[in-house]
Design an enzyme around this catalytic site. Structure first.
Site, short mmCIF file in Angstrom:
data_model
loop_
_atom_site.label_atom_id
_atom_site.label_comp_id
_atom_site.label_asym_id
_atom_site.label_seq_id
_atom_site.Cartn_x
_atom_site.Cartn_y
_atom_site.Cartn_z
N GLY A 64 -0.09 28.84 29.93
CA GLY A 64 -1.15 28.63 28.96
C GLY A 64 -2.46 29.26 29.37
N SER A 65 -3.53 28.50 29.32
CA SER A 65 -4.89 29.02 29.32
C SER A 65 -5.32 29.62 30.64
CB SER A 65 -5.86 27.88 28.96
OG SER A 65 -7.19 28.33 29.01
N CYS A 66 -6.13 30.71 30.53
CA CYS A 66 -6.77 31.33 31.69
C CYS A 66 -7.81 30.41 32.31
CB CYS A 66 -7.45 32.63 31.27
SG CYS A 66 -6.33 33.87 30.58
N THR A 67 -8.27 29.38 31.58
CA THR A 67 -9.31 28.47 32.07
C THR A 67 -8.77 27.49 33.10
OG1 THR A 67 -10.33 28.69 29.89
CG2 THR A 67 -11.19 26.95 31.27
N GLY A 68 -7.47 27.55 33.38
CA GLY A 68 -6.91 26.69 34.41
C GLY A 68 -7.61 26.86 35.75
#
Length: 585
Positions: A64-68
């Site tokens: 999923g998200s790159c904001t991990g």
């Protein structure tokens, strides 16, 4: 004596021990882990409700998200991180968050990857000790283990560097460039890169406010004199920067979120604030080497445009923008853009726009981190909006940086071209009943009453505004249903000039720019709302964990009908008939 003894690859050095928390499914830390409590909030994940703080977390990889990476940094700095992270395969996003904590703030946790067989050996264990590249596992809680410190050796880069790279690394071009280059080289070595390449533009996802650490990181770079070296756009931030007070957002979020946006603007980034940078005039062209973060944008750039980027973690994106240099690895290289999996889609008739996010969500679940080629849509002629919806949902459930659709996407004139004329490692033949199961995962609310219709995840395009205006023409929404669309500033002005904004506001639509549904909470999500409806596969997945609401998933037309009636019909789309199994293409 331990029950399992493994030697893995040390990604971040250190030592730790604790109770094992294990899952065979990848986990997106953004939208999947609460950065302030360490609770797993992805309600579709087998660890949902578990607390990762102080435990050894073992997962195959992120997804999923790159904001991990930003969430990982928050957890480390606020004391809610896992004691150690054990991965089946190297995960750039989660590892980068740990490296930032170590390099800039002198806090860290050990990270180790143990491979397929090593990861399988962890099943059934209760406690683990990690020291460097060594892992000891126990089926029962052991007696107190002796603390073992990992000896850390001085790090020197082992890559081919230009004179300019060395100047930056040695601090001759300022502190910000020096730190940024050091982080890039650490990641490049972990990824197996041997050299760096020049990039033409960047899109920054790290401008999302995940907590004090995200602001602290950006403001530190500003204090060091950071300035981008390539044209740089900004992702959606956590609030509508111009209207957050008007929308009733608390100052405790609005002020630091706006300050974070300002920090990146102070580094020379453009005022864009969109999760769909491919809709901007600055969108890249086929073959262009770029550095984009934001999972849906990465997938769209690689797959639909044919530009070249990795799925860059938050914070690595700005480091590369500050230096203009990126690791030459992965999807930057033509051979590594080839499909490894073949996905056969059933021959379904009368497709509507809900098909593509559903299919993307399901294909992502099958792929893990491997690039697929999807076959069977050669005659379907999906629009760019369909591909946007497919890619966003695919990026939610997959760790892969791109997909191919045979006969549709630019590097897949045929399945054979996408596969590089090699046999696929595996072929999946999707059935209608399997798609129905994924539909039920997304359309999971038991109550037909809908209080909010949320549209624009990713941000709405001008053509989507036109489609919505046509569907709403001559109607008015139910007074008890809120309808909101998120979109970028540029598209909002285009829609206003075309007359769509006025007609949709007459219907009762509220427009919110700069931010997106993955960041929005109350009061834009009404406090009294119990159930929402969306046409986004991405938001249908994340919303239960992010805002604690039940979700209905449907086509855009069904969303409009529900906005008028206040009740979800519960009808399946005509193409999704559980009573029959269409022949495979």
């Amino acid at each position: 004596m331990s029950d399992v003894s493994l030697t893995g690859r040390c990604l971040v050095a250190g030592s730790a021990q604790g109770e094992l928390l294990h899952a065979d499914v990848g986990l997106s830390f953004w939208g999947g882990v609460d950065p302030f409590t360490g609770e797993v909030i992805d309600r579709h994940h087998p660890l949902s409700g578990s607390i990762i703080s102080g435990r050894v977390l073992a997962i195959p990889s992120g997804r999923g998200s790159c904001t991990g990476s930003s969430v990982m940094l928050e957890l480390i700095l606020n004391g809610h991180a896992p004691a150690a992270l054990v991965l089946e395969q190297i995960d750039d996003i989660l590892t980068l968050g740990v490296l930032i904590a170590e390099q800039m703030f002198e806090h860290s946790i050990p990270v180790i990857s143990v491979g397929v067989e090593g990861f399988a050996a962890l099943r059934g264990l209760s406690h683990v000790q990690v020291v460097g590249d060594q892992l000891q596992g126990f089926s029962e809680q052991p007696a107190a283990l002796p603390s073992r410190a990992e000896k850390r050796l001085p790090w020197t880069p082992d890559l081919i560097l230009s004179n300019n790279d060395r100047d930056m690394l040695e601090g001759r071009q300022g502190k910000a460039a020096q730190v940024a280059m050091g982080i890039i080289l650490r990641m490049a070595e972990l990824q197996g890169a041997r050299e760096l390449l020049d990039i033409t533009q960047a899109h920054i996802d790290g401008c999302i406010y995940t907590g004090p650490a995200s602001l602290r990181f950006a403001q530190q770079l500003v204090a060091w004199g950071a300035h981008v070296r390539v044209p740089t756009t900004l992702n959606s931030i956590s609030v509508d920067k111009r209207r957050w007070r008007e929308l009733g957002v608390a100052a405790s979020l609005g002020e630091p979120a706006s300050q974070l946006g300002d920090a990146y603007l102070n580094m020379g980034a453009q005022v864009s604030f969109t999760c769909a940078p491919y809709l901007l005039d600055s969108a890249p062209t086929v073959g262009e080497q770029i550095v984009w973060a934001e999972s849906n944008a990465v997938v769209y750039a690689n797959s639909v445009i044919g530009a070249r980027t990795l799925k860059y973690p938050d914070y690595l994106d700005i480091c590369i923008a500050l230096t203009g240099r990126a690791p030459l690895i992965g999807c930057h290289i033509e051979q590594q853009r080839r499909a490894r999996l073949r996905i056969e889609v059933p021959a379904l008739q009368d497709l509507d726009d809900s098909f593509y996010p559903l299919l993307g969500y399901h294909v992502g679940l099958l792929c893990g981190s491997q690039i697929p080629v999807v076959c069977g849509l050669e005659q379907a002629a999906p629009t760019l909006d369909d591909l946007k919806a497919f890619g966003a949902a695919f990026a939610t459930t997959s760790a892969a940086p791109m997909f191919h659709i045979a006969g549709v996407t630019p590097e897949a004139a045929s399945a054979e071209q996408a596969l590089g004329d090699k046999a696929p490692e595996r072929t999946f033949r999707i059935t209608a009943s399997e798609l129905l199961h994924s539909w039920r995962e997304l359309d999971s609310a038991p109550d037909p009453q809908v209080d909010l219709v949320s549209l624009g995840n990713p941000h709405f395009s001008l053509s989507e505004c036109a489609s919505l205006a046509a569907l709403c023409q001559g109607q008015r929404k139910h007074p008890e249903v809120a309808v909101a669309v998120t979109l970028g500033r540029a598209v909002l002005e285009q829609a206003r000039a075309a007359g769509y904004v006025t007609s949709l506001e007459d219907f009762g639509v509220q427009f919110v720019s700069d931010t997106c549904w993955c960041m929005l909470g109350e009061p834009v999500v009404p406090v009294s709302a119990r159930t929402l409806m969306t046409n986004s596969g991405k938001y249908a997945h994340y919303a239960p964990g992010l805002v604690g609401r039940q979700v209905h998933f449907a086509s855009l037309a069904e969303c409009v009908a529900t906005a008028c009636s206040g009740q979800a019909s519960g009808r399946l789309p005509a193409w999704l008939n559980a009573e029959r199994e269409p022949a495979h293409v």
